[in-house]
Design a protein around this motif. Structure first.
Motif, PDB file in Angstrom:
ATOM      1  N   GLY A 180       0.721  -1.014   0.127  1.00  0.00           N
ATOM      2  CA  GLY A 180      -0.120   0.011  -0.014  1.00  0.00           C
ATOM      3  C   GLY A 180       0.789   0.961   0.109  1.00  0.00           C
ATOM      4  N   ASP A 181       2.084   1.163   0.433  1.00  0.00           N
ATOM      5  CA  ASP A 181       2.899   2.420   0.420  1.00  0.00           C
ATOM      6  C   ASP A 181       3.230   2.811  -0.803  1.00  0.00           C
ATOM      7  N   GLU A 182       3.267   4.258  -1.026  1.00  0.00           N
ATOM      8  CA  GLU A 182       3.332   5.043  -2.327  1.00  0.00           C
ATOM      9  C   GLU A 182       4.771   5.232  -2.359  1.00  0.00           C
ATOM     10  N   VAL A 183       5.541   4.746  -3.624  1.00  0.00           N
ATOM     11  CA  VAL A 183       6.900   4.697  -3.832  1.00  0.00           C
ATOM     12  C   VAL A 183       7.513   5.072  -4.989  1.00  0.00           C
ATOM     13  N   TYR A 184       8.701   5.651  -5.043  1.00  0.00           N
ATOM     14  CA  TYR A 184       9.236   5.898  -6.384  1.00  0.00           C
ATOM     15  C   TYR A 184      10.586   5.756  -6.267  1.00  0.00           C
ATOM     16  N   ALA A 185      11.186   5.098  -7.660  1.00  0.00           N
ATOM     17  CA  ALA A 185      12.807   4.415  -7.594  1.00  0.00           C
ATOM     18  C   ALA A 185      13.014   4.595  -8.793  1.00  0.00           C
ATOM     19  N   ASN A 186      14.461   4.083  -8.945  1.00  0.00           N
ATOM     20  CA  ASN A 186      15.181   4.029 -10.098  1.00  0.00           C
ATOM     21  C   ASN A 186      16.025   2.572 -10.146  1.00  0.00           C
ATOM     22  N   LEU A 187      15.906   2.174 -11.259  1.00  0.00           N
ATOM     23  CA  LEU A 187      16.335   0.733 -11.817  1.00  0.00           C
ATOM     24  C   LEU A 187      17.561   0.447 -12.695  1.00  0.00           C
ATOM     25  N   LEU A 188      18.303   1.720 -12.865  1.00  0.00           N
ATOM     26  CA  LEU A 188      19.440   1.734 -13.841  1.00  0.00           C
ATOM     27  C   LEU A 188      20.211   0.851 -13.457  1.00  0.00           C
ATOM     28  N   ASP A 189      20.747   0.499 -12.010  1.00  0.00           N
ATOM     29  CA  ASP A 189      21.754  -0.313 -11.666  1.00  0.00           C
ATOM     30  C   ASP A 189      21.153  -1.693 -11.248  1.00  0.00           C
ATOM     31  N   HIS A 190      19.851  -1.945 -11.623  1.00  0.00           N
ATOM     32  CA  HIS A 190      19.246  -3.142 -11.241  1.00  0.00           C
ATOM     33  C   HIS A 190      18.472  -3.889 -12.206  1.00  0.00           C
ATOM     34  N   GLY A 191      19.045  -3.791 -13.409  1.00  0.00           N
ATOM     35  CA  GLY A 191      18.311  -4.639 -14.569  1.00  0.00           C
ATOM     36  C   GLY A 191      17.161  -4.073 -15.320  1.00  0.00           C
ATOM     37  N   TYR A 192      16.808  -2.622 -15.109  1.00  0.00           N
ATOM     38  CA  TYR A 192      15.792  -1.853 -15.740  1.00  0.00           C
ATOM     39  C   TYR A 192      14.458  -2.514 -15.219  1.00  0.00           C
ATOM     40  N   GLY A 193      13.535  -2.720 -16.194  1.00  0.00           N
ATOM     41  CA  GLY A 193      12.348  -3.303 -15.893  1.00  0.00           C
ATOM     42  C   GLY A 193      10.915  -2.494 -15.694  1.00  0.00           C
ATOM     43  N   GLY A 194      11.063  -1.165 -15.917  1.00  0.00           N
ATOM     44  CA  GLY A 194      10.200  -0.199 -15.511  1.00  0.00           C
ATOM     45  C   GLY A 194       8.883  -0.140 -16.407  1.00  0.00           C
ATOM     46  N   PHE A 195       9.068  -0.574 -17.507  1.00  0.00           N
ATOM     47  CA  PHE A 195       8.036  -0.411 -18.782  1.00  0.00           C
ATOM     48  C   PHE A 195       7.182  -1.487 -18.788  1.00  0.00           C
ATOM     49  N   ALA A 196       6.613  -1.855 -17.547  1.00  0.00           N
ATOM     50  CA  ALA A 196       5.874  -3.031 -17.263  1.00  0.00           C
ATOM     51  C   ALA A 196       4.684  -2.758 -16.130  1.00  0.00           C
ATOM     52  N   GLU A 197       3.910  -3.817 -15.798  1.00  0.00           N
ATOM     53  CA  GLU A 197       2.476  -3.317 -14.742  1.00  0.00           C
ATOM     54  C   GLU A 197       3.315  -3.370 -13.439  1.00  0.00           C
ATOM     55  N   TYR A 198       4.370  -4.080 -13.317  1.00  0.00           N
ATOM     56  CA  TYR A 198       4.769  -4.720 -12.272  1.00  0.00           C
ATOM     57  C   TYR A 198       6.322  -4.876 -12.214  1.00  0.00           C
ATOM     58  N   VAL A 199       7.013  -4.333 -11.141  1.00  0.00           N
ATOM     59  CA  VAL A 199       8.567  -4.748 -11.246  1.00  0.00           C
ATOM     60  C   VAL A 199       8.952  -4.834  -9.759  1.00  0.00           C
ATOM     61  N   SER A 200       9.998  -5.639  -9.698  1.00  0.00           N
ATOM     62  CA  SER A 200      10.555  -5.883  -8.256  1.00  0.00           C
ATOM     63  C   SER A 200      11.798  -4.948  -8.265  1.00  0.00           C
ATOM     64  N   VAL A 201      11.793  -4.278  -7.052  1.00  0.00           N
ATOM     65  CA  VAL A 201      12.642  -3.059  -6.835  1.00  0.00           C
ATOM     66  C   VAL A 201      13.464  -3.518  -5.561  1.00  0.00           C
ATOM     67  N   PRO A 202      14.760  -3.184  -5.388  1.00  0.00           N
ATOM     68  CA  PRO A 202      15.542  -3.169  -4.328  1.00  0.00           C
ATOM     69  C   PRO A 202      15.373  -2.038  -3.489  1.00  0.00           C
ATOM     70  N   VAL A 203      15.359  -2.141  -2.179  1.00  0.00           N
ATOM     71  CA  VAL A 203      14.872  -1.170  -1.235  1.00  0.00           C
ATOM     72  C   VAL A 203      15.770  -0.053  -1.344  1.00  0.00           C
ATOM     73  N   ASP A 204      17.168  -0.457  -1.672  1.00  0.00           N
ATOM     74  CA  ASP A 204      18.175   0.689  -1.451  1.00  0.00           C
ATOM     75  C   ASP A 204      18.252   1.483  -2.736  1.00  0.00           C
ATOM     76  N   VAL A 205      17.318   1.353  -3.559  1.00  0.00           N
ATOM     77  CA  VAL A 205      17.138   2.389  -4.582  1.00  0.00           C
ATOM     78  C   VAL A 205      15.626   2.957  -4.811  1.00  0.00           C
ATOM     79  N   MET A 206      14.968   3.103  -3.473  1.00  0.00           N
ATOM     80  CA  MET A 206      13.611   3.509  -3.575  1.00  0.00           C
ATOM     81  C   MET A 206      13.352   4.262  -2.326  1.00  0.00           C
TER      82      MET A 206
END
Length: 317
Positions: free
Chosen positions: A89-115
């Protein structure tokens, strides 16, 4: 889930909407339902594998990253077993450049150290515009140490994605800020807080006689001698983008201690600092154009033209 996938390098038309498996978060990741994404130069450089030597990391013959997209904003759907800072439920923002991209999708797994938690005063589209560009501006400005009030700072490319953030972030530290832009963007750069605006179509700031303590070049169209000529005696320059491999190599080989190439690596700490600046009203993303999720290839094509005033974003419904 739906996602834009890429099987070969090429123009935006090589991206295809496809049904792919929904990811599951690792122990130190959260699964985010993507509600907005922003388009970055990193996306089209990866899409086309340009410059050519980038294939060493992107994939020699075909893309290693099948789903592009580095900046996202959305809602936490699930958390990994080791995550305690975020909850569904938390509203978040993040960057995936160093973690494989993947943002142009309905869901993505995000490491907590880049969000980070999304600034409450931003929409999801506005928040998605922040991570890559704003952190690049922040790290470029502070590459040599924190910006000082008594300094004279120049931002080359002040109306672009990185530059529009750089003007605002620089002003939050209190120095005298000059922005370099084209005629049509003069008022925009003034509205961002620049003390002075130079129209590069009529004035060459390098030969104007003015000298600057810090130059942030977000365009990368200046030579090392040009930058050196515009710097004060103890001035420094940080370059965050390049118009050619020759310019990149020039800074790498001849920049010395005064002129550095800065490659941003987004951290949660940076995002939290930006959230504070945004919450205080000192920084706000400038959105040039909004696209629906289904038109992400068109959004990339638009950004490639090089005339965006601020950021280009896509909303996911």
């Amino acid at each position: 889930m739906k996602a834009f996938t890429q099987e070969k390098y090429g123009p935006p038309e090589t991206l295809r909407m496809a049904e792919v498996e929904k990811p599951a978060p690792n122990a130190d990741e959260v699964l985010v339902k993507v509600l907005a994404a922003s388009i970055n130069p990193a996306d089209w450089h990866s899409m086309r594998a340009k410059p050519l030597f980038s294939r060493a990391t992107l994939g020699l013959l075909r893309p290693k990253h099948k789903i592009l997209g580095v900046d996202i904003a959305g809602q936490v759907e699930a958390v990994g077993s080791g995550v305690i800072k975020f909850k569904p439920g938390d509203e978040v923002y993040a960057n995936l450049l160093d973690h494989g991209y993947g943002g142009f999708a309905e869901y993505v797994s995000v490491p907590v150290d880049v969000m980070s938690l999304k600034p409450a005063n931003l929409t999801f589209e506005e928040a998605a515009a922040v991570p890559m560009a704003a952190v690049t501006a922040l790290q470029g400005l502070n590459h040599y140490g924190e910006v000082q009030t008594e300094q004279k700072v120049l931002i080359n490319g002040a109306s672009g994605g990185v530059g529009s953030f750089a003007v605002q972030i620089a002003k939050s530290y209190g120095p005298e800020v000059t922005g370099v832009t084209s005629t049509r963007n003069i008022e925009l750069v003034r509205s961002l807080g620049a003390d002075h605006v130079v129209d590069y179509t009529t004035t060459d700031f390098v030969r104007s006689g003015q000298r600057y303590d810090l130059i942030l070049d977000t365009v990368g169209n200046l030579s090392v001698p040009d930058l050196t000529r515009a710097l004060a005696e103890n001035g420094k320059a940080a370059v965050t983008g390049f118009t050619s491999v020759a310019k990149l190599m020039g800074v790498s080989l001849r920049g010395g201690k005064k002129i550095a190439m800065v490659q941003a690596h987004v951290t949660a700490r940076d995002l939290e600092l930006l959230s504070e600046l945004i919450g205080a009203g000192k920084v706000r993303p400038q959105i040039d154009r909004r696209f629906p999720f289904a038109e992400i290839p068109a959004a990339i094509a638009y950004l490639e033209q090089g005339h965006a005033r601020g950021k280009v974003v896509a909303g996911v419904t």
